[in-house]
Write a protein that holds these residues in place. Sequence first.
Motif, PDB file in Angstrom:
ATOM      1  N   ASP A 148       0.855  -1.199   0.000  1.00  0.00           N
ATOM      2  CA  ASP A 148       0.000   0.000   0.000  1.00  0.00           C
ATOM      3  C   ASP A 148       0.888   1.245   0.000  1.00  0.00           C
ATOM      4  O   ASP A 148       1.547   1.550   0.988  1.00  0.00           O
ATOM      5  CB  ASP A 148      -0.891  -0.036   1.251  1.00  0.00           C
ATOM      6  CG  ASP A 148      -1.855   1.139   1.296  1.00  0.00           C
ATOM      7  OD1 ASP A 148      -1.650   2.117   0.554  1.00  0.00           O
ATOM      8  OD2 ASP A 148      -2.808   1.067   2.107  1.00  0.00           O
ATOM      9  N   PHE A 149       0.916   1.968  -1.132  1.00  0.00           N
ATOM     10  CA  PHE A 149       1.783   3.144  -1.218  1.00  0.00           C
ATOM     11  C   PHE A 149       0.997   4.441  -1.137  1.00  0.00           C
ATOM     12  O   PHE A 149       1.475   5.491  -1.563  1.00  0.00           O
ATOM     13  CB  PHE A 149       2.606   3.111  -2.512  1.00  0.00           C
ATOM     14  CG  PHE A 149       3.603   1.995  -2.509  1.00  0.00           C
ATOM     15  CD1 PHE A 149       4.699   2.041  -1.668  1.00  0.00           C
ATOM     16  CD2 PHE A 149       3.429   0.883  -3.331  1.00  0.00           C
ATOM     17  CE1 PHE A 149       5.627   1.002  -1.654  1.00  0.00           C
ATOM     18  CE2 PHE A 149       4.347  -0.150  -3.311  1.00  0.00           C
ATOM     19  CZ  PHE A 149       5.445  -0.095  -2.469  1.00  0.00           C
ATOM     20  N   SER A 150      -0.219   4.376  -0.589  1.00  0.00           N
ATOM     21  CA  SER A 150      -1.013   5.597  -0.484  1.00  0.00           C
ATOM     22  C   SER A 150      -0.382   6.544   0.536  1.00  0.00           C
ATOM     23  O   SER A 150       0.502   6.152   1.304  1.00  0.00           O
ATOM     24  CB  SER A 150      -2.437   5.252  -0.062  1.00  0.00           C
ATOM     25  OG  SER A 150      -2.408   4.650   1.210  1.00  0.00           O
ATOM     26  N   SER A 151      -0.835   7.787   0.501  1.00  0.00           N
ATOM     27  CA  SER A 151      -0.228   8.809   1.354  1.00  0.00           C
ATOM     28  C   SER A 151      -0.305   8.437   2.827  1.00  0.00           C
ATOM     29  O   SER A 151      -1.281   7.839   3.295  1.00  0.00           O
ATOM     30  CB  SER A 151      -0.941  10.143   1.128  1.00  0.00           C
ATOM     31  OG  SER A 151      -0.523  11.059   2.116  1.00  0.00           O
ATOM     32  N   LYS A 152       0.736   8.812   3.570  1.00  0.00           N
ATOM     33  CA  LYS A 152       0.755   8.520   5.008  1.00  0.00           C
ATOM     34  C   LYS A 152      -0.279   9.326   5.767  1.00  0.00           C
ATOM     35  O   LYS A 152      -0.539   9.079   6.940  1.00  0.00           O
ATOM     36  CB  LYS A 152       2.149   8.816   5.574  1.00  0.00           C
ATOM     37  CG  LYS A 152       3.215   7.837   5.145  1.00  0.00           C
ATOM     38  CD  LYS A 152       4.420   7.958   6.059  1.00  0.00           C
ATOM     39  CE  LYS A 152       5.464   6.904   5.772  1.00  0.00           C
ATOM     40  NZ  LYS A 152       6.141   7.106   4.481  1.00  0.00           N
ATOM     41  N   TRP A 153      -0.856  10.331   5.107  1.00  0.00           N
ATOM     42  CA  TRP A 153      -1.856  11.147   5.800  1.00  0.00           C
ATOM     43  C   TRP A 153      -3.201  10.447   5.888  1.00  0.00           C
ATOM     44  O   TRP A 153      -4.072  10.869   6.624  1.00  0.00           O
ATOM     45  CB  TRP A 153      -2.034  12.498   5.091  1.00  0.00           C
ATOM     46  CG  TRP A 153      -0.804  13.325   5.201  1.00  0.00           C
ATOM     47  CD1 TRP A 153       0.209  13.408   4.297  1.00  0.00           C
ATOM     48  CD2 TRP A 153      -0.430  14.172   6.289  1.00  0.00           C
ATOM     49  NE1 TRP A 153       1.196  14.244   4.752  1.00  0.00           N
ATOM     50  CE2 TRP A 153       0.823  14.729   5.974  1.00  0.00           C
ATOM     51  CE3 TRP A 153      -1.037  14.511   7.510  1.00  0.00           C
ATOM     52  CZ2 TRP A 153       1.491  15.607   6.820  1.00  0.00           C
ATOM     53  CZ3 TRP A 153      -0.383  15.387   8.351  1.00  0.00           C
ATOM     54  CH2 TRP A 153       0.870  15.931   8.011  1.00  0.00           C
ATOM     55  N   LEU A 154      -3.378   9.375   5.103  1.00  0.00           N
ATOM     56  CA  LEU A 154      -4.678   8.703   5.064  1.00  0.00           C
ATOM     57  C   LEU A 154      -4.619   7.363   5.776  1.00  0.00           C
ATOM     58  O   LEU A 154      -3.653   6.612   5.620  1.00  0.00           O
ATOM     59  CB  LEU A 154      -5.097   8.481   3.611  1.00  0.00           C
ATOM     60  CG  LEU A 154      -5.092   9.713   2.711  1.00  0.00           C
ATOM     61  CD1 LEU A 154      -5.272   9.302   1.259  1.00  0.00           C
ATOM     62  CD2 LEU A 154      -6.180  10.674   3.161  1.00  0.00           C
ATOM     63  N   PHE A 155      -5.684   7.053   6.532  1.00  0.00           N
ATOM     64  CA  PHE A 155      -5.809   5.716   7.105  1.00  0.00           C
ATOM     65  C   PHE A 155      -6.204   4.749   5.989  1.00  0.00           C
ATOM     66  O   PHE A 155      -6.933   5.144   5.073  1.00  0.00           O
ATOM     67  CB  PHE A 155      -6.890   5.714   8.193  1.00  0.00           C
ATOM     68  CG  PHE A 155      -6.319   5.838   9.577  1.00  0.00           C
ATOM     69  CD1 PHE A 155      -5.683   4.761  10.174  1.00  0.00           C
ATOM     70  CD2 PHE A 155      -6.431   7.031  10.279  1.00  0.00           C
ATOM     71  CE1 PHE A 155      -5.162   4.869  11.449  1.00  0.00           C
ATOM     72  CE2 PHE A 155      -5.897   7.151  11.552  1.00  0.00           C
ATOM     73  CZ  PHE A 155      -5.264   6.066  12.133  1.00  0.00           C
ATOM     74  N   PRO A 156      -5.726   3.510   6.042  1.00  0.00           N
ATOM     75  CA  PRO A 156      -6.158   2.554   5.014  1.00  0.00           C
ATOM     76  C   PRO A 156      -7.641   2.216   5.206  1.00  0.00           C
ATOM     77  O   PRO A 156      -8.173   2.368   6.311  1.00  0.00           O
ATOM     78  CB  PRO A 156      -5.280   1.331   5.281  1.00  0.00           C
ATOM     79  CG  PRO A 156      -4.871   1.453   6.700  1.00  0.00           C
ATOM     80  CD  PRO A 156      -4.795   2.920   7.002  1.00  0.00           C
ATOM     81  N   ASP A 157      -8.310   1.764   4.125  1.00  0.00           N
ATOM     82  CA  ASP A 157      -9.735   1.442   4.279  1.00  0.00           C
ATOM     83  C   ASP A 157      -9.947  -0.015   4.696  1.00  0.00           C
ATOM     84  O   ASP A 157     -11.062  -0.502   4.709  1.00  0.00           O
ATOM     85  CB  ASP A 157     -10.504   1.763   2.980  1.00  0.00           C
ATOM     86  CG  ASP A 157      -9.797   1.218   1.765  1.00  0.00           C
ATOM     87  OD1 ASP A 157      -8.876   0.381   1.963  1.00  0.00           O
ATOM     88  OD2 ASP A 157     -10.147   1.616   0.638  1.00  0.00           O
ATOM     89  N   TYR A 158      -8.846  -0.720   5.017  1.00  0.00           N
ATOM     90  CA  TYR A 158      -8.984  -2.074   5.547  1.00  0.00           C
ATOM     91  C   TYR A 158      -8.379  -2.093   6.949  1.00  0.00           C
ATOM     92  O   TYR A 158      -7.661  -1.164   7.334  1.00  0.00           O
ATOM     93  CB  TYR A 158      -8.241  -3.068   4.648  1.00  0.00           C
ATOM     94  CG  TYR A 158      -6.827  -2.634   4.317  1.00  0.00           C
ATOM     95  CD1 TYR A 158      -6.559  -1.919   3.152  1.00  0.00           C
ATOM     96  CD2 TYR A 158      -5.777  -2.899   5.186  1.00  0.00           C
ATOM     97  CE1 TYR A 158      -5.269  -1.474   2.861  1.00  0.00           C
ATOM     98  CE2 TYR A 158      -4.499  -2.469   4.891  1.00  0.00           C
ATOM     99  CZ  TYR A 158      -4.252  -1.760   3.729  1.00  0.00           C
ATOM    100  OH  TYR A 158      -2.986  -1.328   3.448  1.00  0.00           O
ATOM    101  N   LEU A 159      -8.691  -3.154   7.677  1.00  0.00           N
ATOM    102  CA  LEU A 159      -8.120  -3.240   9.022  1.00  0.00           C
ATOM    103  C   LEU A 159      -7.177  -4.430   9.062  1.00  0.00           C
ATOM    104  O   LEU A 159      -7.589  -5.574   8.910  1.00  0.00           O
ATOM    105  CB  LEU A 159      -9.249  -3.399  10.051  1.00  0.00           C
ATOM    106  CG  LEU A 159      -8.868  -3.033  11.475  1.00  0.00           C
ATOM    107  CD1 LEU A 159      -8.371  -1.602  11.568  1.00  0.00           C
ATOM    108  CD2 LEU A 159     -10.054  -3.237  12.408  1.00  0.00           C
TER     109      LEU A 159
END
Lengths: 312, 273
Positions: free
Chosen positions: B37-48
């Motif tokens: 997952d290389f999305s921005s560190k500012w966002l929480f992932p949508d999975y747990l």
Amino acid sequence: MNNTSSSPHLKPVESPESKKPVPKKKRGFHINWLYVPVIILMSVFIIYPFLNGVRISFTNWNGYSQTMNWIGLDNYIRMFTDPNTWLIVKNTLIYGIGSTILQNGIGLLYAILLNKSMKFRAVTRTIVYLPVIISPLIMGYIWYFIFQYNGGALNDIITLFGFEPANLLGNPDVNVWLITFVNTYQFLGIAMIIYLAGLQGISKDYYEAATLDGASSWQQFKNITLPLLIPSITINVVINLINGLKLFDVIIAMTNGGPGYASQSLSTMMYQLYFARQDAGYAAALGNLMFLIIVIISLTALIYLRRKEVEA
Amino acid sequence: MDKQKKVVWTILGITVSLMHIIPFYILMTTSFKNSSDFSSKWLFPDYLDFSNFSNAWTQAQMGTALFNNVVITVISVTALIVLGSLAAYPLARVASRLNKVMYISFVAVMIVPPLTILVPLYKFIVDIGGLNTIWAVVLVHVSFWLPLTIFLYTGFIRSTIPKELDEAAMIDGASRLQIFFRVVFPLLKPVTASVIIITGMFVWNDYQFSVFFLQDKDAHTITVALSQFFSQYSNDVGLVAAGSLLGMLPMVIVFLFLQKYFIAGLSSGSVKG
């Protein structure tokens, strides 16, 4: 000195009514024996190594062999002729003096803010204070995630505004200041708490009288607040200086002293010379230099500020 | 007018809090992301996904490290309380010239920064066979924190425990040691709390000694285990972030429960130190 009001924790202790002189009688042993274990521990683990370090600094010891040759002042000559030494000393001074100025400036501002009537005061104080209790090594790692080149949180913002991502930790002009900043962020809370206690100790009467005389709030700050805060300033400056000058964990976590020698401090340099390059004699000499720098700077600051306390 | 000001100060306070919470927020978001997952560190992932935490726990051997941390901290702090308070008692009570000199010497040792004597100290620990042992690192911690401990206890006994108390107990026939343990020591609770918090925190968080003296994997403390883990897996940011979060959690929990003692203890220690 039975100044009982000075301790906030004090429980009143009933003093016995009879004050008859106590008969002087030998009771087993002299209680001075109680500090003998401490003398032994400190001598063995601090004083002896310290003196031995002075000796090792005059040798070419490699850190593991049984022999070491006396080479006189060679390590010290090498230290003063090596241009890297000046870079490392400069970095050490930035870590020490830079963090001290930042921590005291921002810490005082925060304390003044928290001394005002506001909501969420306790929460704000807890949040600013929280980093103090976390291991500086872990704090360095946390900021590494923010400053790192690939996917660092700060670069996400920079690219959002259309700029190229910056390799901040690899930039020798910037990373020393980033490390200073992280050290400041982490220990700001201590300065804030000490200043807050200092501010709360200043009687409101002074300000009321000054307002009646028509003094502006800047004049009040300069002529009442600042002089009465000098004891708090002394403590903060001395603690922050010693802490910053011996900074180690954060540097290891964020840059490991690199690139090259760019963010190396005396403490990280010593560590590398000893464990990575088997240059223990020279590392010991650097240790002695660091000792002198810390003692001279912190004592000078202490003596200067104590004098100001007397004047105030 | 005053109400307006209060709103301004409150807004400023909230801004400060938000700025200071950012690093912890980034640590949280990062540690919940899996390695693809290389999305921005500012966002929480949508999975747990808690796998980073379980992997970090086993791969960094955090269990062993946590155990070592507890053992080292508990023994060091206990030794500091016993040795420090016992040493402070004569220093505070017997006002001889010798004791004045001793007190100043003890406190002056505070100015020796531990790292400056790294080379000779490490050599000494190797020579006495103390490398990778808990007892050696405990002795080093205790030696370096004794000056502050003695300073705190001596100041407290001098300023708040009346001499008459000892004298009364002496008339009743108690020995000096009995007086200390039964009469004086129980009254030292506030300063003992400060000593536990200050020295406990620094010993718990220590890296500079542990990294040298505890190099074996079985002897690692949390910070040493983390630094090894970090250099090994630095590409897997989520994993090392989870490790860091686990590593700081015990201290954060203790702090949140005992907050007022922390703030009082640390400022009393530094005010006097």
